[in-house]
Design a protein around this motif. Structure first.
Motif, PDB file in Angstrom:
ATOM      1  N   LYS A  22      58.147  50.042  72.251  1.00  0.00           N
ATOM      2  CA  LYS A  22      59.537  49.928  72.714  1.00  0.00           C
ATOM      3  C   LYS A  22      60.504  50.442  71.653  1.00  0.00           C
ATOM      4  N   GLN A  23      60.298  50.045  70.415  1.00  0.00           N
ATOM      5  CA  GLN A  23      61.176  50.474  69.330  1.00  0.00           C
ATOM      6  C   GLN A  23      61.149  52.003  69.167  1.00  0.00           C
ATOM      7  N   GLU A  24      59.959  52.581  69.174  1.00  0.00           N
ATOM      8  CA  GLU A  24      59.854  54.028  68.975  1.00  0.00           C
ATOM      9  C   GLU A  24      60.434  54.813  70.152  1.00  0.00           C
ATOM     10  N   LEU A  25      60.289  54.309  71.364  1.00  0.00           N
ATOM     11  CA  LEU A  25      60.871  54.997  72.519  1.00  0.00           C
ATOM     12  C   LEU A  25      62.394  54.918  72.485  1.00  0.00           C
ATOM     13  N   GLU A  26      62.925  53.767  72.096  1.00  0.00           N
ATOM     14  CA  GLU A  26      64.381  53.628  72.021  1.00  0.00           C
ATOM     15  C   GLU A  26      64.963  54.509  70.919  1.00  0.00           C
ATOM     16  N   GLU A  27      64.202  54.720  69.854  1.00  0.00           N
ATOM     17  CA  GLU A  27      64.668  55.596  68.775  1.00  0.00           C
ATOM     18  C   GLU A  27      64.816  57.052  69.217  1.00  0.00           C
ATOM     19  N   ILE A  28      64.085  57.455  70.248  1.00  0.00           N
ATOM     20  CA  ILE A  28      64.216  58.836  70.754  1.00  0.00           C
ATOM     21  C   ILE A  28      64.982  58.863  72.076  1.00  0.00           C
ATOM     22  N   ASP A  29      65.783  57.815  72.303  1.00  0.00           N
ATOM     23  CA  ASP A  29      66.688  57.722  73.449  1.00  0.00           C
ATOM     24  C   ASP A  29      65.991  57.683  74.808  1.00  0.00           C
ATOM     25  N   VAL A  30      64.855  57.041  74.860  1.00  0.00           N
ATOM     26  CA  VAL A  30      64.210  56.783  76.143  1.00  0.00           C
ATOM     27  C   VAL A  30      64.583  55.357  76.522  1.00  0.00           C
ATOM     28  N   GLU A  31      65.199  55.197  77.689  1.00  0.00           N
ATOM     29  CA  GLU A  31      65.635  53.876  78.125  1.00  0.00           C
ATOM     30  C   GLU A  31      64.473  53.129  78.781  1.00  0.00           C
ATOM     31  N   VAL A  32      64.002  52.097  78.104  1.00  0.00           N
ATOM     32  CA  VAL A  32      62.883  51.289  78.585  1.00  0.00           C
ATOM     33  C   VAL A  32      63.438  50.209  79.511  1.00  0.00           C
ATOM     34  N   LEU A  33      63.019  50.249  80.773  1.00  0.00           N
ATOM     35  CA  LEU A  33      63.439  49.219  81.720  1.00  0.00           C
ATOM     36  C   LEU A  33      62.529  48.000  81.643  1.00  0.00           C
ATOM     37  N   SER A  34      61.239  48.246  81.480  1.00  0.00           N
ATOM     38  CA  SER A  34      60.299  47.140  81.276  1.00  0.00           C
ATOM     39  C   SER A  34      59.063  47.672  80.567  1.00  0.00           C
ATOM     40  N   LEU A  35      58.465  46.778  79.795  1.00  0.00           N
ATOM     41  CA  LEU A  35      57.246  47.119  79.077  1.00  0.00           C
ATOM     42  C   LEU A  35      56.395  45.869  79.019  1.00  0.00           C
ATOM     43  N   GLU A  36      55.200  45.962  79.579  1.00  0.00           N
ATOM     44  CA  GLU A  36      54.230  44.875  79.532  1.00  0.00           C
ATOM     45  C   GLU A  36      52.886  45.495  79.194  1.00  0.00           C
ATOM     46  N   LEU A  37      51.914  44.669  78.938  1.00  0.00           N
ATOM     47  CA  LEU A  37      50.617  45.201  78.554  1.00  0.00           C
ATOM     48  C   LEU A  37      50.107  46.190  79.600  1.00  0.00           C
ATOM     49  N   GLY A  38      49.937  47.427  79.164  1.00  0.00           N
ATOM     50  CA  GLY A  38      49.389  48.458  80.033  1.00  0.00           C
ATOM     51  C   GLY A  38      50.357  49.141  80.964  1.00  0.00           C
ATOM     52  N   LYS A  39      51.622  48.736  80.985  1.00  0.00           N
ATOM     53  CA  LYS A  39      52.559  49.318  81.952  1.00  0.00           C
ATOM     54  C   LYS A  39      53.946  49.489  81.337  1.00  0.00           C
ATOM     55  N   LEU A  40      54.490  50.688  81.496  1.00  0.00           N
ATOM     56  CA  LEU A  40      55.815  51.029  80.996  1.00  0.00           C
ATOM     57  C   LEU A  40      56.652  51.568  82.139  1.00  0.00           C
TER      58      LEU A  40
END
Length: 193
Positions: A22-40
């Motif tokens: 989540k941290q690395e995706l947000e650093e490259i401006d990808v908006e994470v709506l949800s993240l759980e084990l095995g699913k983004l």
């Protein structure tokens, strides 16, 4: 126009994995709506639609993960996650058979789950689950807080002898030799297969 996209992620089995991704995706401006084990799930816009797959794949790959390419890979990951969650929470005692538990959790027929898992991993679900439990037993032995009989109870074995046989079959060591040997080789749960 904004929309969302789901990705199934292979080998993601712990909460630390979630935080890092989540941290690395947000650093490259990808908006994470949800993240759980095995699913983004992420938000996408039409102008970055083609770039987002590459960005996400790059972040995942740099952390040792892959995007599941088809439904069978997603099913296999869900089976792994469900079984890993079982051995993570101790003591674990499910009231039904493991096959019934998987069917109920994944809303699929166990025969189909078993066939897909074996085809994709060259290992039965039962043997995979035994390997998970043995790895958890190794960890508990290393902590030196429990007797072998307690470890068997925590991992829902019928007896310490049952656990001991499986431990020796998987590791080649008796539990006592493992405890006294202090070489303590372990495998990360996401690298069992």
């Amino acid at each position: 126009m904004d929309s969302q996209r789901e990705y199934w992620i292979k080998n993601m089995v712990c909460s630390r994995c979630l935080k890092v991704i989540k941290q690395e995706l947000e650093e490259i401006d990808v908006e994470v709506l949800s993240l759980e084990l095995g699913k983004l799930t992420v938000r996408i816009t039409t102008e970055i639609d083609k770039q987002i797959d590459l960005k996400i794949a790059t972040v995942l790959h740099s952390n040792g993960f892959e995007i599941a390419k088809n439904e069978e890979e997603m099913i296999v990951e869900n089976i792994k996650i469900t079984l890993i969650e079982l051995v993570t929470e101790l003591p674990f005692h499910i009231k039904e058979k493991t096959s019934e538990h998987l069917s109920a959790q994944l809303h699929r027929d166990y025969k189909m789950l078993s066939k897909v898992f074996s085809k994709n991993e060259n290992l039965t679900i039962e043997k995979y689950f035994i390997k998970l439990k043995v790895e958890r037993a190794k960890e508990l032995i290393q902590l030196q807080q429990h007797a072998f009989s307690d470890i068997a109870y925590l991992l829902d074995y019928s007896s310490v002898n049952h656990l001991s046989r499986q431990f020796k079959n998987i590791t080649g060591w008796s539990m006592t030799d493992y405890k006294n040997g202090r070489s303590w080789e372990r495998t990360f749960l996401d690298e069992i297969i």
